[in-house]
Design a protein around this motif. Sequence first.
Motif, PDB file in Angstrom:
ATOM      1  N   VAL A 151       0.927  -1.548   0.162  1.00  0.00           N
ATOM      2  CA  VAL A 151      -0.368  -0.387   0.195  1.00  0.00           C
ATOM      3  C   VAL A 151       0.913   0.995  -0.205  1.00  0.00           C
ATOM      4  O   VAL A 151       1.687   1.931   1.079  1.00  0.00           O
ATOM      5  N   ASP A 152       0.386   2.334  -0.972  1.00  0.00           N
ATOM      6  CA  ASP A 152       1.431   3.312  -1.410  1.00  0.00           C
ATOM      7  C   ASP A 152       1.378   4.222  -2.214  1.00  0.00           C
ATOM      8  O   ASP A 152       0.929   3.095  -3.063  1.00  0.00           O
ATOM      9  N   ASP A 153       0.860   5.472  -1.442  1.00  0.00           N
ATOM     10  CA  ASP A 153      -0.013   6.133  -2.707  1.00  0.00           C
ATOM     11  C   ASP A 153       1.234   7.080  -3.591  1.00  0.00           C
ATOM     12  O   ASP A 153       1.256   7.466  -4.644  1.00  0.00           O
ATOM     13  N   ASP A 154       2.169   6.353  -4.151  1.00  0.00           N
ATOM     14  CA  ASP A 154       3.108   6.932  -4.713  1.00  0.00           C
ATOM     15  C   ASP A 154       3.436   5.582  -5.619  1.00  0.00           C
ATOM     16  O   ASP A 154       4.225   4.356  -5.659  1.00  0.00           O
ATOM     17  N   GLU A 155       3.177   5.783  -7.116  1.00  0.00           N
ATOM     18  CA  GLU A 155       3.274   4.788  -8.299  1.00  0.00           C
ATOM     19  C   GLU A 155       4.478   4.101  -8.237  1.00  0.00           C
ATOM     20  O   GLU A 155       4.535   3.170  -8.618  1.00  0.00           O
ATOM     21  N   SER A 156       5.339   4.912  -8.200  1.00  0.00           N
ATOM     22  CA  SER A 156       6.827   4.483  -8.549  1.00  0.00           C
ATOM     23  C   SER A 156       7.098   3.464  -7.756  1.00  0.00           C
ATOM     24  O   SER A 156       7.952   2.592  -8.110  1.00  0.00           O
ATOM     25  N   VAL A 157       7.100   4.063  -6.521  1.00  0.00           N
ATOM     26  CA  VAL A 157       7.854   3.089  -5.608  1.00  0.00           C
ATOM     27  C   VAL A 157       6.676   1.719  -5.892  1.00  0.00           C
ATOM     28  O   VAL A 157       7.075   0.682  -5.453  1.00  0.00           O
ATOM     29  N   ARG A 158       5.552   1.865  -6.065  1.00  0.00           N
ATOM     30  CA  ARG A 158       4.810   1.221  -5.641  1.00  0.00           C
ATOM     31  C   ARG A 158       4.925  -0.215  -6.732  1.00  0.00           C
ATOM     32  O   ARG A 158       5.039  -1.430  -6.087  1.00  0.00           O
ATOM     33  N   SER A 159       4.903   0.249  -8.212  1.00  0.00           N
ATOM     34  CA  SER A 159       5.150  -0.346  -9.266  1.00  0.00           C
ATOM     35  C   SER A 159       6.262  -1.133  -8.978  1.00  0.00           C
ATOM     36  O   SER A 159       6.473  -2.541  -9.522  1.00  0.00           O
ATOM     37  N   SER A 160       7.721  -0.053  -8.825  1.00  0.00           N
ATOM     38  CA  SER A 160       8.875  -1.159  -8.810  1.00  0.00           C
ATOM     39  C   SER A 160       9.110  -2.094  -7.766  1.00  0.00           C
ATOM     40  O   SER A 160       9.321  -3.060  -7.969  1.00  0.00           O
ATOM     41  N   LEU A 161       8.391  -1.926  -6.351  1.00  0.00           N
ATOM     42  CA  LEU A 161       8.511  -3.018  -5.794  1.00  0.00           C
ATOM     43  C   LEU A 161       8.281  -3.937  -5.567  1.00  0.00           C
ATOM     44  O   LEU A 161       8.239  -5.101  -5.275  1.00  0.00           O
ATOM     45  N   ALA A 162       6.697  -4.004  -6.567  1.00  0.00           N
ATOM     46  CA  ALA A 162       5.448  -5.056  -6.979  1.00  0.00           C
ATOM     47  C   ALA A 162       6.821  -5.946  -7.858  1.00  0.00           C
ATOM     48  O   ALA A 162       6.464  -7.092  -8.129  1.00  0.00           O
ATOM     49  N   ASN A 163       7.375  -4.659  -8.622  1.00  0.00           N
ATOM     50  CA  ASN A 163       8.174  -6.101 -10.008  1.00  0.00           C
ATOM     51  C   ASN A 163       9.115  -6.412  -9.443  1.00  0.00           C
ATOM     52  O   ASN A 163       9.734  -7.312  -9.443  1.00  0.00           O
ATOM     53  N   TYR A 164       9.625  -6.038  -8.798  1.00  0.00           N
ATOM     54  CA  TYR A 164      10.972  -6.396  -7.608  1.00  0.00           C
ATOM     55  C   TYR A 164      10.748  -7.835  -7.386  1.00  0.00           C
ATOM     56  O   TYR A 164      10.548  -8.821  -7.118  1.00  0.00           O
ATOM     57  N   LEU A 165       9.405  -7.481  -6.140  1.00  0.00           N
ATOM     58  CA  LEU A 165       8.545  -9.029  -5.494  1.00  0.00           C
ATOM     59  C   LEU A 165       8.324  -9.992  -6.589  1.00  0.00           C
ATOM     60  O   LEU A 165       8.508 -11.186  -5.890  1.00  0.00           O
ATOM     61  N   ARG A 166       7.873  -9.090  -7.203  1.00  0.00           N
ATOM     62  CA  ARG A 166       7.246 -10.720  -9.065  1.00  0.00           C
ATOM     63  C   ARG A 166       8.458 -11.501  -9.167  1.00  0.00           C
ATOM     64  O   ARG A 166       8.873 -12.321  -9.148  1.00  0.00           O
ATOM     65  N   ALA A 167       9.119 -10.613  -9.536  1.00  0.00           N
ATOM     66  CA  ALA A 167      10.462 -10.899  -9.957  1.00  0.00           C
ATOM     67  C   ALA A 167      11.495 -12.257  -9.249  1.00  0.00           C
ATOM     68  O   ALA A 167      12.023 -13.626  -9.706  1.00  0.00           O
TER      69      ALA A 167
END
Lengths: 513, 127
Positions: free
Chosen positions: B10-26
């Motif tokens: 949960v984060d209102d900053d899109e770049s942080v949210r998406s990049s973290l999600a991408n990393y965790l998916r990787a």
Amino acid sequence: MARVMDQDWMPLPERRRAPLAAAFLIGLGIFVADLLSPLQGAVAVLYIIVVLLVARACGPREVFVAGFVCAGLAFTAFAADHLGDPIDAAYVRVGVSLVAIAATTLLSVGQLRAEAERRRSEQRYRTIFDGAGFPIWESDWSGTRQYLLDTVPADVDRRAWLAAHPHAVRAAVGMAVIGQANQATADLFGGTRAGMVGQSQVGEHAPGTEPALVDILVSLAEGAEMAENDVRYITLDGRTVDVVLRVRLIAEGDPWSRALLIALDVTERNEARARAEQTMAELAHAARVSTLGQLAASIAHEVNQPLAAIVNYGKSGKRWLAHDVPNIGEAEGCFDHIVANGNRAAEVVARVRSQARKTAPEPEPLDLQELVEEAAGLIAREAGAAGVSVQIADGAPVPHVIGDRVQVQQVLVNLLVNAIQAMRESAAPRRLQVRLDSEADTVRLAVIDSGVGIAGDPARIFDPFFTTKGDGMGLGLSICRSIVEAQGGRIAAANNAERGATIAFTLPVDTSV
Amino acid sequence: MTRYPAIYVVDDDESVRSSLANYLRAAGREVRTFESAASFLASSDRVATGCLVTDLHMPGMDGLALQQELNRIGRGFPVIVMTAYPTAAARARSAELGAAAFLEKPVDPDELLERIDAILNGRENTE
């Protein structure tokens, strides 16, 4: 009996009784002589002695009475011998006597009245002098005047000469001799009224008072009746007091022999003002640091978000590629995000830079000479506190330039304050000079300090976040450069050959005229 | 579907949210992202199990209020709080509400993954 009581109750002073008795006896003698002598009224002129004696002892009313009585006696003696005679020399003699008596009476009365007026006036002066709630003292400054006449060369600018010879200023005021001082003077300066008489000053002039004294001396020497200035004294009991000293020359006797000095104690006012200024400076500094601090925090946050994303995508991309079957598509996506976030960070930085020149400049013709004088006035106190002397170089007049008045002033003040701060640690004489020079189609304004100079490459000082101050943000000179360049000018810094550094900027000359 | 419990970001900053999600998916984790505390609470995931990674400062409900709300409805998520402004008061309050970790932004994704793994493994061990 009643008469005796009256004498006891309100006896005439001894010094009055003798002349009155003499006047009475002389008057009687003249009357008898006039009546019996063959001089036919010539003696009557002697009645003026009676009038003069009464005038010495009594007031105007008594003199009038004496005059009338004498005139009456003279006339009586004349009437007894000559009334009814044909007009001859005796008439002339008694007439001359009567006129002499009348004239003496009137002159004596006038003089007595003037004397009484003078005494009342003197009394009033004394009452005000003694009773005034503020320090007043009288001093004989004729020695001071003579010293100035003897010492100051005739063919020089006297004010400049005195300013350059502080010992002469002190010697000059040291020639003064205090005649009397009131109680408030004794109270303020920690002495006694009697002890001050004959001294040259009520207290000691504090170091640095010379310019104020020069101003007072020169004003008076140029013919002013009155001069005043702020003067700091060390009192006889060692306190420091700030007064507004007013010197008034009284046109009486030798020139400057009677000077009336009044001191208004402004120590508390000055202390309050100094405290207020100190607080104001601290507040302004705190406000600036806090604004810059907030700005820096918000810049840091805005830049940190894309930077964090770049790190995440980078590490993420490595992981996609490290899979047993590298996921090229996902890795490519990560690279795209890295590029996008890198651009975003750059945009933030660009926005901050444009913020520095956010308010649109309003170019107008500017008189840099005037702007420099204004700026010097603004930083005068700060310079004084840091022991820095500010000098605006005399040079050929420069043409007007084109620029935004407020922004150019900001740059100028910023450069001056920086220069003062650069000299704060310097033991050498702290001189700050501002020069204006006309170049081809620009005017160059140079701020020259005598501080420690700039370590390393001087051009670096315009880089954002470059600072030599513990609490500095390093944005001031970077913003100065943005402002100057936005107005078509250039700014440069260099170390001086001898000591200190010069920061100079140019602005384009106004070609509209 | 996966043997790992899901990670909710949960984060209102899109770049942080998406990049973290991408990393965790990787890294092979299942990730769900939410742009606000409210959208997370509104989703069915609020009743799922897993690990919650939330920003502290968000418009509307912030990270502390989200923790409080989850406690109120009895959802015992292990919570990792991230913030760019770590104050002692926020850290103490967060710990009081049962946060498993309190991390200062920018958060290194490798470190975040280690913490998540440690928390989830610990949880599995105790359960």
